[in-house]
Design a protein around this motif. Structure first.
Motif, short mmCIF file in Angstrom:
data_model
loop_
_atom_site.label_atom_id
_atom_site.label_comp_id
_atom_site.label_asym_id
_atom_site.label_seq_id
_atom_site.Cartn_x
_atom_site.Cartn_y
_atom_site.Cartn_z
N GLY A 234 24.85 41.54 -77.02
CA GLY A 234 26.13 40.93 -76.48
C GLY A 234 25.47 39.12 -76.41
O GLY A 234 26.33 38.43 -74.74
N TRP A 236 26.77 36.54 -76.83
CA TRP A 236 28.34 36.39 -77.59
C TRP A 236 28.99 34.29 -77.59
O TRP A 236 27.91 34.44 -76.39
CB TRP A 236 29.66 36.97 -77.71
CG TRP A 236 29.57 38.08 -78.09
CD1 TRP A 236 28.86 38.55 -79.63
CD2 TRP A 236 29.23 39.85 -77.61
NE1 TRP A 236 28.57 40.03 -79.66
CE2 TRP A 236 29.01 40.34 -78.80
CE3 TRP A 236 29.56 40.16 -76.10
CZ2 TRP A 236 29.18 42.21 -78.47
CZ3 TRP A 236 29.44 41.38 -75.88
CH2 TRP A 236 29.41 42.45 -77.36
N VAL A 241 34.07 35.96 -78.83
CA VAL A 241 33.97 37.28 -79.15
C VAL A 241 34.74 37.54 -79.80
O VAL A 241 35.70 38.24 -80.18
CB VAL A 241 34.13 37.27 -77.03
CG1 VAL A 241 33.87 39.11 -77.02
CG2 VAL A 241 33.34 36.44 -76.65
N PHE A 243 36.03 41.15 -80.25
CA PHE A 243 36.30 42.48 -79.51
C PHE A 243 36.28 43.52 -80.35
O PHE A 243 36.29 44.70 -80.11
CB PHE A 243 37.86 41.26 -78.63
CG PHE A 243 37.28 41.24 -77.87
CD1 PHE A 243 36.71 40.83 -76.63
CD2 PHE A 243 37.70 39.87 -77.93
CE1 PHE A 243 36.47 40.36 -75.75
CE2 PHE A 243 37.66 38.61 -77.15
CZ PHE A 243 36.97 38.88 -76.12
N ILE A 246 33.15 45.15 -82.02
CA ILE A 246 32.62 45.56 -80.42
C ILE A 246 32.76 47.27 -80.12
O ILE A 246 32.97 48.38 -80.43
CB ILE A 246 32.62 44.58 -79.00
CG1 ILE A 246 31.86 42.99 -79.06
CG2 ILE A 246 32.49 45.06 -77.89
CD1 ILE A 246 32.47 42.74 -77.68
N LEU A 265 23.47 40.81 -72.26
CA LEU A 265 25.04 39.93 -71.87
C LEU A 265 24.86 37.64 -71.57
O LEU A 265 25.02 38.19 -70.45
CB LEU A 265 25.74 40.36 -71.41
CG LEU A 265 27.51 40.49 -71.29
CD1 LEU A 265 27.86 39.92 -72.33
CD2 LEU A 265 28.45 40.74 -70.49
N ASP A 307 37.75 35.60 -70.77
CA ASP A 307 36.55 35.55 -72.14
C ASP A 307 35.79 36.92 -71.53
O ASP A 307 36.40 38.61 -71.92
CB ASP A 307 35.30 35.00 -72.73
CG ASP A 307 36.13 34.25 -74.20
OD1 ASP A 307 37.25 35.17 -74.12
OD2 ASP A 307 34.88 33.17 -75.23
N TYR A 308 35.06 37.05 -70.18
CA TYR A 308 34.05 37.58 -70.17
C TYR A 308 35.25 39.25 -68.65
O TYR A 308 35.37 40.23 -69.34
CB TYR A 308 33.84 37.58 -68.87
CG TYR A 308 32.27 37.36 -69.00
CD1 TYR A 308 31.37 38.03 -68.82
CD2 TYR A 308 32.16 35.76 -68.63
CE1 TYR A 308 29.72 37.77 -69.20
CE2 TYR A 308 30.30 35.29 -68.75
CZ TYR A 308 29.72 37.13 -68.91
OH TYR A 308 28.97 36.16 -69.23
N LEU A 311 36.59 41.82 -72.20
CA LEU A 311 35.03 42.39 -72.29
C LEU A 311 34.90 43.44 -71.46
O LEU A 311 35.01 44.91 -72.13
CB LEU A 311 34.07 41.43 -72.09
CG LEU A 311 33.12 40.62 -73.56
CD1 LEU A 311 32.22 40.26 -72.98
CD2 LEU A 311 33.78 41.97 -74.53
#
Length: 370
Positions: A234, A236, A241, A243, A246, A265, A307-308, A311
């Motif tokens: 992770g 990224w 990212v 997604f 993933i 991460l 982004d977080y 995720l």
């Protein structure tokens, strides 16, 4: 003796009560961090450096214990540190980490038994195949057996694949052949039978590397050797990212009967001209590659927070398949991305800033659980 006015006693009592209430609020906040918010979903972990293991900074230690219920050593269990000479091991810091995890009831993931990078110099000088095999076997047996029953999980083999899914031409492949991965898991299982055993890599959510990872896992399973899970590192990049990939990878690894961990991460905000986390890659220093040396714009922090958040929405969607999410560090100042792939940069990839204060991304993750 001079008589002290009553109003002074009253003022002192007021401030004592205020401090007590403030302390109570702080403790309440500390006890309700990420680990509590996600306690029914998956473990929340962080990679620790030597200073954090030795509790040198009280504020940092309080933050770790308030937010995380799993830890991974950033460096101290890698071979160059734990096995510096053929007949010598240095367990000083790893033993402290084990004691720290036990004292604070933290799940400890060992990182890592077999990795082509950060090998001790003596291992690279071994010429004879039988001698290298002895090093390989002794290292796994000695380290894994020492911590049997004390470590929750091991990254048994780390980063054995190229980007196209083929086996990396590492010293282990050169000396021992392609079966070294299966043998590493066999030895680890014997030395530490009650420990979960993982394969760990970066970019193994990408289709070609994912296919190679699946092939690797199936080979270990076909040999009748236990492998419990796959770690998707992770590492990224802001706004990039992957997604879709993933999610596809979480599903594909789960189909093999494996647990899935997000193991290292961070979301990098600085520019670079390649993806991945190969520590051998470097970029020449240039001021344009360090745009936030004096501070980072709020707009970038907000984008990172989004982004977080997205995720973790994905992780929560698949919480029945994901057992752990570990950040590669506690705060921005600690991050390895300050020194790689360009030395001396000021990066901002984690949830807490250099003053150990929560960033917008942290508040987004906590907000998901309200």
């Amino acid at each position: 003796m001079q008589k002290i006015p009553h109003f002074i006693f009253a003022t002192a009592a007021f401030w004592l009560i205020t401090i007590s209430c403030s302390s109570s609020k702080t403790n309440s906040s500390i006890n309700n961090g990420l680990k509590e918010a996600y306690h029914s979903d998956f473990l929340i972990g962080a990679a620790l450096n030597t200073g954090q293991i030795e509790e040198r900074n009280a504020q940092s230690n309080a933050l770790i214990l308030s937010q995380f219920n799993a830890v991974t050593p950033e460096n101290c269990m890698k071979a160059e540190h734990i096995h510096p000479a053929w007949d010598r091991y240095d367990f000083t810091i790893p033993d402290k980490l084990v004691a720290y995890s036990q004292k604070n009831k933290l799940k400890l993931n060992g990182h890592t038994l077999i990795w082509h990078s950060q090998l001790p110099a003596f291992a690279r000088r071994i010429q004879r195949v039988d001698s290298f095999k002895t090093f390989f076997e002794n290292h796994i047996n000695t380290v894994a057996s020492r911590y049997s029953g004390k470590i929750f999980s091991w990254d048994v083999v780390n980063e054995a694949l190229n980007e196209d899914g083929t086996l990396r031409n590492s010293i282990f492949l050169q000396k021992l052949g392609p079966d070294y991965i299966t043998e590493a898991f066999r030895l680890a299982e014997k030395a530490s039978p009650n420990t979960e055993l993982y394969y760990n890599d970066y970019n193994n959510e990408q289709p070609k590397k994912r296919a190679g990872c699946i092939e690797l896992v199936k080979k270990v399973q076909a040999a009748g050797v236990r492998i419990d899970g796959v770690g998707i590192q992770g590492h990224w990049h802001l706004g990039k990212v992957p997604f879709k990939e993933i999610e596809e990878s979480i599903l594909a690894y789960h189909e093999l009967g494996l647990k899935v961990m997000i193991t290292e991460l961070d979301i990098e905000v600085l520019p670079r001209n390649f993806q991945g986390a190969d520590v051998a890659q470097r970029m020449a220093s240039d001021p344009s590659l360090n745009p936030y040396a004096q501070g980072i714009p709020d707009s970038i922090l907000q984008q990172q927070a989004t982004d977080y958040e997205n995720l973790f929405k994905l992780f929560l969607k698949h919480k029945d398949k994901i057992t752990r999410v570990t950040f590669w560090g506690v705060d921005d100042g600690q991050s390895w991305l300050n020194g790689w792939p360009v030395p001396g940069r000021t990066n901002y990839p984690l949830l807490f800033d250099r003053q150990l204060q929560p960033k917008p991304a942290y508040h987004k993750l906590m907000g998901l659980k309200k």
